[in-house]
Design a protein around this motif. Sequence first.
Motif, PDB file in Angstrom:
ATOM      1  N   GLN A 105     -11.732 -14.879  41.071  1.00  0.00           N
ATOM      2  CA  GLN A 105     -12.870 -14.834  42.000  1.00  0.00           C
ATOM      3  C   GLN A 105     -14.114 -14.513  41.176  1.00  0.00           C
ATOM      4  OE1 GLN A 105     -11.946 -12.620  45.615  1.00  0.00           O
ATOM      5  NE2 GLN A 105      -9.943 -13.586  45.707  1.00  0.00           N
ATOM      6  N   CYS A 106     -14.346 -13.218  40.853  1.00  0.00           N
ATOM      7  CA  CYS A 106     -15.534 -12.923  40.035  1.00  0.00           C
ATOM      8  C   CYS A 106     -15.339 -13.377  38.591  1.00  0.00           C
ATOM      9  CB  CYS A 106     -15.876 -11.441  40.082  1.00  0.00           C
ATOM     10  SG  CYS A 106     -14.856 -10.422  38.980  1.00  0.00           S
ATOM     11  N   CYS A 110     -11.866 -10.489  34.901  1.00  0.00           N
ATOM     12  CA  CYS A 110     -10.557 -10.222  34.292  1.00  0.00           C
ATOM     13  C   CYS A 110      -9.941 -11.462  33.655  1.00  0.00           C
ATOM     14  CB  CYS A 110      -9.586  -9.704  35.359  1.00  0.00           C
ATOM     15  SG  CYS A 110      -9.190 -10.975  36.595  1.00  0.00           S
ATOM     16  N   CYS A 146      -6.760  -6.833  37.989  1.00  0.00           N
ATOM     17  CA  CYS A 146      -7.742  -7.684  38.654  1.00  0.00           C
ATOM     18  C   CYS A 146      -8.160  -6.962  39.918  1.00  0.00           C
ATOM     19  CB  CYS A 146      -7.135  -9.040  39.014  1.00  0.00           C
ATOM     20  SG  CYS A 146      -8.246 -10.047  40.013  1.00  0.00           S
ATOM     21  N   CYS A 206     -10.183  -8.391  42.259  1.00  0.00           N
ATOM     22  CA  CYS A 206     -10.596  -9.333  43.307  1.00  0.00           C
ATOM     23  C   CYS A 206      -9.403 -10.009  43.971  1.00  0.00           C
ATOM     24  CB  CYS A 206     -11.489 -10.423  42.745  1.00  0.00           C
ATOM     25  SG  CYS A 206     -12.993  -9.845  41.981  1.00  0.00           S
TER      26      CYS A 206
END
Lengths: 157, 277
Positions: free
Chosen positions: A100-101, A104, A136, A138
């Motif tokens: 997602q972001c 990681c 992670c 997210c």
Amino acid sequence: MFSYTTRQSLILQVNQDALTVTPRPSDTLLYTLRQELGFTGAKPGCENGDCGACTVIFDNLPLKSCLMLTAEAVGHEITTVEGLHHTALQDAFMDHWAFQCGYCTSGFLTTAHALLTRHPDADRQTMVEWLRSNLCRCTGYQEIGDAVWSVLQARQT
Amino acid sequence: MIPFSFEYHRADSLEEAALVYQQIQASGQKPIYYGGGTEILTMARLAQIHFDAVIDIKQIPQCQRLERADDAIVFGAGVSLDRIGQANLWPLLSQAGARVADHSVRCKITLGGNLAGTLPYREVALPFMLFSSDAHGLVFGPGGSRDVPFKELFNGQLNLRPGEFLVELRVAQFAAEVPALSVKKTRLDWVDYPLFTVAMVRVNSEIRVAFSGVTGCPFISDAINRTLSAAASWDDRAQSAVAHISDSVVDDLHGSAKYRRFLLTRTLADMLAKIEE
Ligand SMILES: Cc1cc2nc3c(=O)[nH]c(=O)nc-3n(C[C@H](O)[C@H](O)[C@H](O)COP(=O)(O)OP(=O)(O)OC[C@H]3O[C@@H](n4cnc5c(N)ncnc54)[C@H](O)[C@@H]3O)c2cc1C
Ligand code: FES
Ligand code: FES
């Protein structure tokens, strides 16, 4: 005896290139990769060995670069995420929405890539054990596990 | 970033390591031996320790031994926990090591570092504690090398003389041939410091256990081993064994002392059932 007592030139093997760096003897590999060499794919997260965002491949093993001195890495092969080009693993991460972001992601990619190299025959339990080295915040990990597993299965059939 | 400077020395031999240690010390500076460096670097970053030089000993050939020799198994102090697991010369040690930190960190943490570290868990010491009469350590320092029975070398923490470092540990081969189990309980996550870790072996009808995380440092107790080896039900023996543990059971955010005692009793009973099946 190899003694590195003050800032001098060192040669590091990164992504199959011999690169000259001039770190302090107390600089971590993570710091040198990012600040001197611009390999910002290795991310600082906890800098405490917990999150795995800084993971690089070190002589075919996953290694948290915040837990290694630059001087310690002389004479070894280092691969950062910048050294992985259009691999099946990277495609699988996109196909399975395994980020997602993305903070990681480079750590997961390097850990998983080392797994594919060292244990191409890994079962799901071994895969989970290796991926547990990375955090992670997210995803729910399911997508990451599915992505890596899809590549392992493709190689095993 | 580490907020202070220090020198890095990588020794190729035992003599070189001890000599450079003495030279740095004689110049009024503070050297420390460096194994995997995971604890040293994380504590240095937070300025929780200070030193002027590290002496990396893990590539010294004697510190890298991992083999069967005569009737013993030899583990170099500079061998990583991952390599110990891969070689699997002593399944109990592999099991205990496999629950320390996570896989990537285990590629860096060394056997010597885990025993010598300041963190109180030292989980890979437990298998050696179970065979402390049949295990030895080789240490090296300004006075040369010393062969030390494990009982003297480790009593919850590593006992070394100034300037000495651990080179290797040896355990009798039969240790790898008896029924054995290692169980680690954490609060929530699989990867975490232990609520407690228990290693158990059965040597003929004798049960031996060693604990980490229960009190301030790893321990083994003759009284507990006698209780666990007695003729009684698994539950009764587990309860009596935990009753032997003093009031100093750890009580922290990971778990209260009461919870640790409860879980330890259940865990010991389950382990007894498994090892005596
Ligand atoms: C992310 C993370 C998770 C962890 N999780 C666990 C866990 O679950 N269970 C557990 O038991 N521990 C755990 N630890 C603790 C770890 O095992 C210890 O900190 C251990 O000291 C690290 O080993 P090292 O080889 O990196 O030691 P180093 O950092 O190199 O050294 C630590 C200390 O030991 C000394 N030393 C190292 N090698 C020798 C030697 N051969 N002879 C004499 N002295 C020596 C050094 O001088 C230093 O004082 C964890 C650590 C980290 C960073
Ligand atoms: S930054 Fe290295 S493990 Fe988190
Ligand atoms: S995708 Fe954001 S931390 Fe993993």
